[in-house]
Design a protein around this motif. Structure first.
Motif, short mmCIF file in Angstrom:
data_model
loop_
_atom_site.label_atom_id
_atom_site.label_comp_id
_atom_site.label_asym_id
_atom_site.label_seq_id
_atom_site.Cartn_x
_atom_site.Cartn_y
_atom_site.Cartn_z
N CYS A 100 14.56 -10.13 2.64
CA CYS A 100 13.90 -10.95 1.63
C CYS A 100 12.50 -10.41 1.30
N VAL A 101 12.09 -10.64 0.07
CA VAL A 101 10.73 -10.27 -0.33
C VAL A 101 9.74 -11.07 0.53
N GLY A 102 8.80 -10.37 1.12
CA GLY A 102 7.83 -11.00 2.00
C GLY A 102 8.15 -10.89 3.47
N ASP A 103 9.36 -10.46 3.82
CA ASP A 103 9.68 -10.21 5.23
C ASP A 103 8.74 -9.14 5.79
N ARG A 104 8.37 -9.31 7.06
CA ARG A 104 7.53 -8.32 7.73
C ARG A 104 8.26 -7.76 8.94
N PHE A 105 8.01 -6.47 9.18
CA PHE A 105 8.66 -5.78 10.28
C PHE A 105 7.64 -4.91 11.01
N ARG A 106 7.87 -4.74 12.31
CA ARG A 106 7.12 -3.75 13.09
C ARG A 106 8.03 -2.54 13.29
N VAL A 107 7.53 -1.37 12.90
CA VAL A 107 8.25 -0.12 13.05
C VAL A 107 7.35 0.82 13.82
N GLY A 108 7.73 1.18 15.04
CA GLY A 108 6.85 2.02 15.84
C GLY A 108 5.49 1.35 15.98
N GLY A 109 4.43 2.06 15.60
CA GLY A 109 3.09 1.49 15.69
C GLY A 109 2.61 0.86 14.41
N ALA A 110 3.46 0.73 13.39
CA ALA A 110 3.06 0.20 12.09
C ALA A 110 3.69 -1.16 11.84
N VAL A 111 3.04 -1.93 10.95
CA VAL A 111 3.60 -3.20 10.46
C VAL A 111 3.70 -3.09 8.95
N VAL A 112 4.86 -3.49 8.41
CA VAL A 112 5.13 -3.32 6.98
C VAL A 112 5.66 -4.63 6.41
N GLU A 113 5.58 -4.74 5.07
CA GLU A 113 6.02 -5.95 4.38
C GLU A 113 6.83 -5.57 3.16
N VAL A 114 7.92 -6.28 2.90
CA VAL A 114 8.80 -6.02 1.76
C VAL A 114 8.16 -6.56 0.49
N THR A 115 8.06 -5.70 -0.55
CA THR A 115 7.38 -6.10 -1.79
C THR A 115 8.28 -6.21 -3.01
N GLN A 116 9.33 -5.39 -3.10
CA GLN A 116 10.16 -5.40 -4.32
C GLN A 116 11.35 -4.48 -4.12
N PRO A 117 12.38 -4.62 -4.99
CA PRO A 117 13.46 -3.63 -4.99
C PRO A 117 12.98 -2.30 -5.56
N ARG A 118 13.77 -1.27 -5.31
CA ARG A 118 13.55 0.02 -5.99
C ARG A 118 13.70 -0.21 -7.50
N VAL A 119 12.81 0.39 -8.28
CA VAL A 119 12.98 0.43 -9.72
C VAL A 119 13.69 1.74 -10.04
N THR A 120 14.94 1.67 -10.42
CA THR A 120 15.73 2.89 -10.58
C THR A 120 15.33 3.62 -11.85
N CYS A 121 15.21 4.94 -11.75
CA CYS A 121 14.96 5.78 -12.91
C CYS A 121 15.88 6.99 -12.83
N TYR A 122 15.84 7.81 -13.84
CA TYR A 122 16.77 8.93 -13.96
C TYR A 122 16.64 9.94 -12.82
N ARG A 123 15.47 9.96 -12.13
CA ARG A 123 15.24 11.04 -11.17
C ARG A 123 16.12 10.94 -9.93
N VAL A 124 16.53 9.74 -9.52
CA VAL A 124 17.46 9.67 -8.40
C VAL A 124 18.81 10.24 -8.82
N GLY A 125 19.19 10.08 -10.10
CA GLY A 125 20.39 10.72 -10.61
C GLY A 125 20.25 12.23 -10.69
N LEU A 126 19.04 12.67 -11.04
CA LEU A 126 18.77 14.11 -11.05
C LEU A 126 18.93 14.70 -9.66
N ARG A 127 18.41 14.00 -8.65
CA ARG A 127 18.49 14.49 -7.27
C ARG A 127 19.94 14.59 -6.81
#
Length: 568
Positions: A100-127
């Motif tokens: 969910c947006v706003g969830d927080r996680f501890r990964v290794g020594g860092a703490v992170v928070e979910v902000t939004q979905p990926r905004v898809t653009c053509y470059r992932v298709g290029l890759r």
């Protein structure tokens, strides 16, 4: 317990694509050992297009092993490995329909928070070598998501991902992604998502637009939406009057030949006139929206084909082919102060707004700020005085001796940032700006400096191109082109092109003809390419995930079924 399977980084590089060069950071590769996660990204990582990727709200992109398994089966690919979807963290667990947006996680020594979905653009298709991917990620509810960094620290493959806090409102990534990009746009869910502090500002702006716009067809969260055009294609209107305003500005009044009242436009909209084969021009409505006839006001430019035709060929009684009023540069209906800021012929759509404000008084604080060279070039001066805006500031850059200070004009100066900075403008105002490109750029910056946050601009000519990541090529003017199929007219660019089956899409044809275009996904997801369809019919290949507004078309997936006239 979720696990960080792979940490992937990569610096931007130039990649060849369809005869162009794209600067992109979508190529990511796994790294061994610990990596320092900083506020904006991982050490050794970078983004090529900071307008669409990266920054504090999009510091880390996450994608899941389960989605890799899904795409291997769906696409029939056995070559997909961590980093192929441009993600920084490849994880086991954390599915998009649970995180969910706003969830927080501890990964290794860092703490992170979910902000939004990926905004898809053509470059992932290029890759991936798969141009359908931007649409497929949304349609299959597997976009992945971004994190912001709450506490910096080292991370490495194999770290456990510990859930440390729930996001408020419990809106999942899959849910909010579908809310914006797929049909439905549930307003209650949008209102709930807006209460999540962690949601990125860009997504909040899109969801506010969903809530603020009337429920017309289309997607106001992705592209401005207007009411459907009052009639399809072009219809004949008769010129009932030709009225000189200045030596080079003339107003034309247009009415239905049968005398039946015309549909009421929104203040600020424009008309498109078909003056001859390949000669299509748009002009802002300048009169009262509730008047008995439409009025346009046109400045004759040296060498201007459209304005020259209207000056030399059109008289009272002339019949012209006219498309219905269009445009999203329209007066809002709030009670906030309104700033109408223009230069030269840019006054025309704002004059319609001033008429509308006078016809429907609400007590709003109305400012009329206008710049002209001198009294001879100051169109609509008496008309504006009669409409009595609450505050009127007229600037003449080169007043004549007979121009009277404090009567004909207020300041012997250009209407620019310096003038605006001394006017004590209300920050809560809604601003509407129209005029030459340099003027609008200067004035927009000055208004933002004054604290005005809602600024709307109208461009008379082609809009600025949006081609994310594409390296600029040598400037070249648009060009017309023959072809065996339907004729496509790009009205703003003055270009007419014949269709061939090898063009693929209208977007491809526009690019071939060097018409300025705007796009991001190229698969019918983002609506960046949404364009007014003035006449004609198209088919969509593929079908867009969420249809565009009535009277518009997504040119990235459109093919003509007949001759077309586009507002491009």
């Amino acid at each position: 317990m979720a696990t960080l399977v792979s940490v992937n980084v990569g610096l931007p590089k130039d990649v060849a694509w369809q005869g162009r060069t794209v600067h992109t950071g979508v190529w990511k590769a796994p790294v061994d050992g610990p990596v320092l996660l900083r506020r904006l990204n991982l050490d050794g990582d970078g983004q090529g297009d900071l307008a669409g990727h990266g920054g504090e709200q999009r510091a880390v992109l996450v994608y899941q092993l389960d989605s890799y398994r899904h795409w291997r089966e769906f696409l029939g690919r056995d070559d997909l490995a961590p980093g192929h979807f441009g993600e920084n963290f490849t994880v086991d667990g954390l599915p998009d329909d649970e995180v969910c947006v706003g969830d927080r996680f501890r990964v290794g020594g860092a703490v992170v928070e979910v902000t939004q979905p990926r905004v898809t653009c053509y470059r992932v298709g290029l890759r991936l070598g798969e141009p359908r991917i931007p649409a497929l990620l949304v349609a299959h509810h597997r976009p992945g998501f971004y994190l912001r960094v709450i506490a910096e620290g080292e991370v490495r493959a194999g770290d456990e991902i510990v859930h440390v806090a729930d996001g408020p409102q419990r809106v999942t990534i899959a849910e909010i992604d579908a809310l914006l990009y797929l049909p439905g746009h549930d307003r209650s869910t949008a209102a709930r998502a807006l209460r999540i502090d962690a949601l990125s500002p860009g997504w909040k702006a899109s969801l506010r637009a969903l809530l603020d716009q009337p429920e017309h067809a289309g997607n106001p969260g992705l592209a401005a939406v207007a009411a459907p055009p009052a009639w399809p294609g072009f219809r004949p209107l008769v010129v009932t009057a030709v009225e000189p305003e200045t030596a080079d500005v003339v107003s034309l009044r247009l009415a239905a030949p049968d005398g039946i009242p015309l549909p009421v436009p929104a203040a600020g909209q424009f008309l498109t006139l078909r003056l001859g084969p390949g000669l299509v021009r748009s002009y802002s409505l300048s009169g009262s929206p509730g008047g008995p006839a439409y009025r346009i006001s046109v400045k004759h430019e040296p060498g201007g084909a459209g304005s020259g035709y209207l000056r030399d060929q059109v008289r009272a009684g002339t019949t012209l082919d006219v498309a219905a009023p269009r445009g999203t540069f329209t007066l809002d209906r709030s009670d906030r102060p309104v700033l109408l800021v223009s230069a030269g012929i840019g006054a025309t759509p704002l004059l319609a707004m001033l008429h509308d404000l006078a016809d429907h008084p609400t007590g709003r604080d109305v400012w009329w700020l206008h710049g002209a060279r001198d009294g001879a070039g100051h169109a609509f001066a008496a008309e504006v005085r009669a409409l009595r805006p609450g505050r009127r500031v007229i600037c003449f850059s080169h007043p004549r001796p007979q121009d009277r200070p404090d009567i004909d004009y207020d300041l012997a100066d250009r209407l620019d940032a310096g003038v605006l900075s001394g006017l004590d403008l209300p920050p809560s105002a809604v601003a509407y700006v129209c005029g030459p490109a340099g003027f609008m750029q200067d004035v927009t910056a000055a208004l933002a400096t004054a604290g005005v946050t809602e600024i709307h601009r109208e461009d008379f000519t082609t809009v600025a191109a949006v081609t994310p990541g594409v390296r600029p090529a040598a400037a070249a003017p648009p060009r017309s082109r023959p072809g065996p199929g339907p004729t496509i007219t790009f009205a703003r660019s003055g270009v007419t092109a014949g269709w061939t089956d090898t063009d693929g899409t209208v977007l491809n044809l526009a690019e071939t003809c060097r018409v300025p275009v705007r796009w991001s996904c190229r698969t019918g997801v983002c609506h960046t390419c949404e364009t007014g369809l003035l006449s004609g019919a198209v088919e969509s290949v593929p079908e867009p995930l969420d249809p565009p507004a009535e009277g518009t078309v997504l040119i990235c997936c459109a093919r003509p079924r007949s001759d077309l006239v586009l507002d491009l």
